[in-house]
Design an enzyme around this catalytic site. Sequence first.
Site, mmCIF file in Angstrom:
data_model
loop_
_atom_site.group_PDB
_atom_site.id
_atom_site.type_symbol
_atom_site.label_atom_id
_atom_site.label_comp_id
_atom_site.label_asym_id
_atom_site.label_seq_id
_atom_site.Cartn_x
_atom_site.Cartn_y
_atom_site.Cartn_z
ATOM 1 N N ASP A 1 30.560 42.576 30.040
ATOM 2 C CA ASP A 1 29.126 42.698 30.279
ATOM 3 C C ASP A 1 28.713 44.056 30.833
ATOM 4 O OD1 ASP A 1 28.523 40.104 29.457
ATOM 5 O OD2 ASP A 1 29.200 39.289 31.363
ATOM 6 N N HIS B 1 36.751 39.579 36.942
ATOM 7 C CA HIS B 1 36.988 38.565 35.918
ATOM 8 C C HIS B 1 38.071 37.623 36.403
ATOM 9 C CE1 HIS B 1 37.659 36.742 32.018
ATOM 10 N NE2 HIS B 1 36.506 37.270 31.656
ATOM 11 N N HIS C 1 28.534 34.049 34.401
ATOM 12 C CA HIS C 1 29.128 34.025 33.046
ATOM 13 C C HIS C 1 28.294 34.947 32.164
ATOM 14 C CE1 HIS C 1 31.348 32.587 29.690
ATOM 15 N NE2 HIS C 1 30.968 31.327 29.624
HETATM 16 N N1 CMC Z 1 31.963 43.213 42.846
HETATM 17 C C1 CMC Z 1 32.642 43.280 44.007
HETATM 18 N N2 CMC Z 1 33.603 42.418 44.379
HETATM 19 C C2 CMC Z 1 33.895 41.439 43.524
HETATM 20 C C3 CMC Z 1 33.242 41.306 42.281
HETATM 21 C C4 CMC Z 1 32.235 42.245 41.971
HETATM 22 N N3 CMC Z 1 31.537 42.173 40.830
HETATM 23 N N4 CMC Z 1 33.740 40.236 41.645
HETATM 24 C C5 CMC Z 1 34.680 39.702 42.447
HETATM 25 N N5 CMC Z 1 34.767 40.435 43.571
HETATM 26 C C6 CMC Z 1 35.684 40.191 44.699
HETATM 27 C C7 CMC Z 1 35.167 39.056 45.570
HETATM 28 O O1 CMC Z 1 34.314 39.540 46.592
HETATM 29 C C8 CMC Z 1 36.451 38.473 46.103
HETATM 30 O O2 CMC Z 1 36.918 39.297 47.148
HETATM 31 P P1 CMC Z 1 37.619 38.655 48.448
HETATM 32 O O3 CMC Z 1 38.841 37.959 47.920
HETATM 33 O O4 CMC Z 1 37.901 39.845 49.284
HETATM 34 O O5 CMC Z 1 36.606 37.700 49.000
HETATM 35 C C9 CMC Z 1 37.439 38.633 44.949
HETATM 36 O O6 CMC Z 1 36.921 39.706 44.152
HETATM 37 C C10 CMC Z 1 37.539 37.392 44.077
HETATM 38 O O7 CMC Z 1 36.213 37.013 43.679
HETATM 39 P P2 CMC Z 1 35.850 35.555 43.189
HETATM 40 O O8 CMC Z 1 34.378 35.461 43.013
HETATM 41 O O9 CMC Z 1 36.511 34.549 44.058
HETATM 42 O O10 CMC Z 1 36.624 35.543 41.811
HETATM 43 P P3 CMC Z 1 36.368 34.590 40.587
HETATM 44 O O11 CMC Z 1 37.559 34.658 39.732
HETATM 45 O O12 CMC Z 1 35.884 33.268 41.024
HETATM 46 O O13 CMC Z 1 35.108 35.332 39.930
HETATM 47 C C11 CMC Z 1 33.567 36.375 38.589
HETATM 48 C C12 CMC Z 1 35.023 35.935 38.741
HETATM 49 C C13 CMC Z 1 33.388 36.901 37.165
HETATM 50 C C14 CMC Z 1 32.649 35.189 38.776
HETATM 51 C C15 CMC Z 1 33.257 37.479 39.607
HETATM 52 O O14 CMC Z 1 34.093 38.583 39.424
HETATM 53 C C16 CMC Z 1 31.799 37.917 39.584
HETATM 54 O O15 CMC Z 1 30.948 37.282 40.193
HETATM 55 N N6 CMC Z 1 31.488 39.038 38.849
HETATM 56 C C17 CMC Z 1 30.134 39.463 38.687
HETATM 57 C C18 CMC Z 1 29.455 38.645 37.600
HETATM 58 C C19 CMC Z 1 29.996 38.981 36.226
HETATM 59 O O16 CMC Z 1 30.159 40.128 35.859
HETATM 60 N N7 CMC Z 1 30.239 37.948 35.412
HETATM 61 C C20 CMC Z 1 30.694 38.109 34.036
HETATM 62 C C21 CMC Z 1 32.096 37.663 33.842
HETATM 63 S S1 CMC Z 1 32.833 38.272 32.326
HETATM 64 C C22 CMC Z 1 31.899 37.692 31.036
HETATM 65 C C23 CMC Z 1 32.012 36.254 30.848
HETATM 66 O O17 CMC Z 1 33.102 35.726 30.604
HETATM 67 O O18 CMC Z 1 30.998 35.593 30.901
#
Ligand code: CMC
Length: 383
Positions: free
Chosen positions: A320, A264, A224
């Site tokens: 971010d 996201h 987050h």
């Molecule tokens: N780089 C590469 N691949 C990614 C990334 C990334 N940063 N984020 C998600 N993916 C891929 C992930 O590997 C998965 O692929 P597959 O389906 O092939 O396994 C797919 O996208 C879905 O990922 P998820 O983690 O299941 O998706 P989610 O909706 O639970 O996660 C998230 C959202 C924000 C936690 C995730 O994108 C992440 O960890 N991003 C990096 C951390 C980040 O930037 N967080 C800030 C979020 S925005 C600000 C806020 O609101 O706080």
Amino acid sequence: MLEEVQKGLEGVLVAESGLSSIDGDAGRLVYRGYDIETLAREASYEEVLYLLWHDELPTATDLEAFSDRIAEERELDVDVLETVRRLANADEEPMAALRTAVSALSASEPEAEADPEDLEATLRKGRRITAKIPTILAAFERYRLNEAPIEPHPDLDLAANFLYMLTGEEPDEVAAETMDQALILHADHGLNASTFTAMVIASTMADVYSSVTGGIGALSGPLHGGANQDVMEMLIEVDESDRDPLDWVKNATDEGRRIPGFGHRVYDVKDPRAKILQARCKELSEASGDAKWYDYTTTIEQYLSEDQGLVEKGIAPNVDFYSGTVYYQLGIPVDMYTPIFAMSRVGGWVGHALEYQADNRLIRPRARYVGPDEAEWVPLEER
Ligand code: CMC
């Protein structure tokens, strides 16, 4: 009752809200119907707070009175300041220090005894917390540097005063405007994890200090709010590696590293806030004549989006990805980035707590039990 478990509550509607709306396909964000681009360009953070908490834009007189009240409420009680000093001396993490200090603020809350159903009192408490968070953070930073905290400047707005209390110098117009814009962009964002946390706490009719304290805890995680710090640390790592940024990111993805600032739960396209911050980052780089950080971010973004095909997968830069480089160019220490996010998002936490409590129902979901059906009790001495 639903039988399916929605992991991470993905796609689950839990409330109605008039505060903010995200169109994740179009990359659009509005606060009470106003586009984030318009608010970032035209409004001040105080104006946005008023909008979020009072349902409508203030008149000039309302805004002046509201901003004056926030300015008057910035000072910290001596005991809270002492708590902040101790936390800084103990090398506490800034987000943990903020969480502790906000919790400690309630001891000096003049309306502590107010009925939890008195939402006007809750709003005033929320306003006091919002006014004091920048003072807590700046004092924490000063104590870490073995410097005395700087008294709030009554004539500066919240954003400019924060920068002033960090350094003791009034920020120039560009820095003050950039900070104000960053606060506007982060103020609310639907039912993100920290806002939902604040809302769950509010639904028990606990006070707003508990909601904000819980929100800070949820925001601190790397999935987050913690991602903005991670992005900057990654860029510093690129810089210190002495490698070409393209090489670096190729290698990082080959190693399976998840790049912070990408992806996201709601957006499938580039976050509109990231676009605004990217433009700010570019402007700051041009003004300083050093485009290094901007170049690193755009190289990484281009490689991930196009070569790695993340765009097609709906994984794009989030807020971010560019906020870190903006704060870095303002000279703000890297571990203050997530606290700055909290300094802004408190607007959303308070707004959602108020909105939810106005038509409250305790939030109490269920879990599907997957443990054993019947277990035979074995006395302690026989185990
Ligand atoms: N780089 C590469 N691949 C990614 C990334 C990334 N940063 N984020 C998600 N993916 C891929 C992930 O590997 C998965 O692929 P597959 O389906 O092939 O396994 C797919 O996208 C879905 O990922 P998820 O983690 O299941 O998706 P989610 O909706 O639970 O996660 C998230 C959202 C924000 C936690 C995730 O994108 C992440 O960890 N991003 C990096 C951390 C980040 O930037 N967080 C800030 C979020 S925005 C600000 C806020 O609101 O706080």
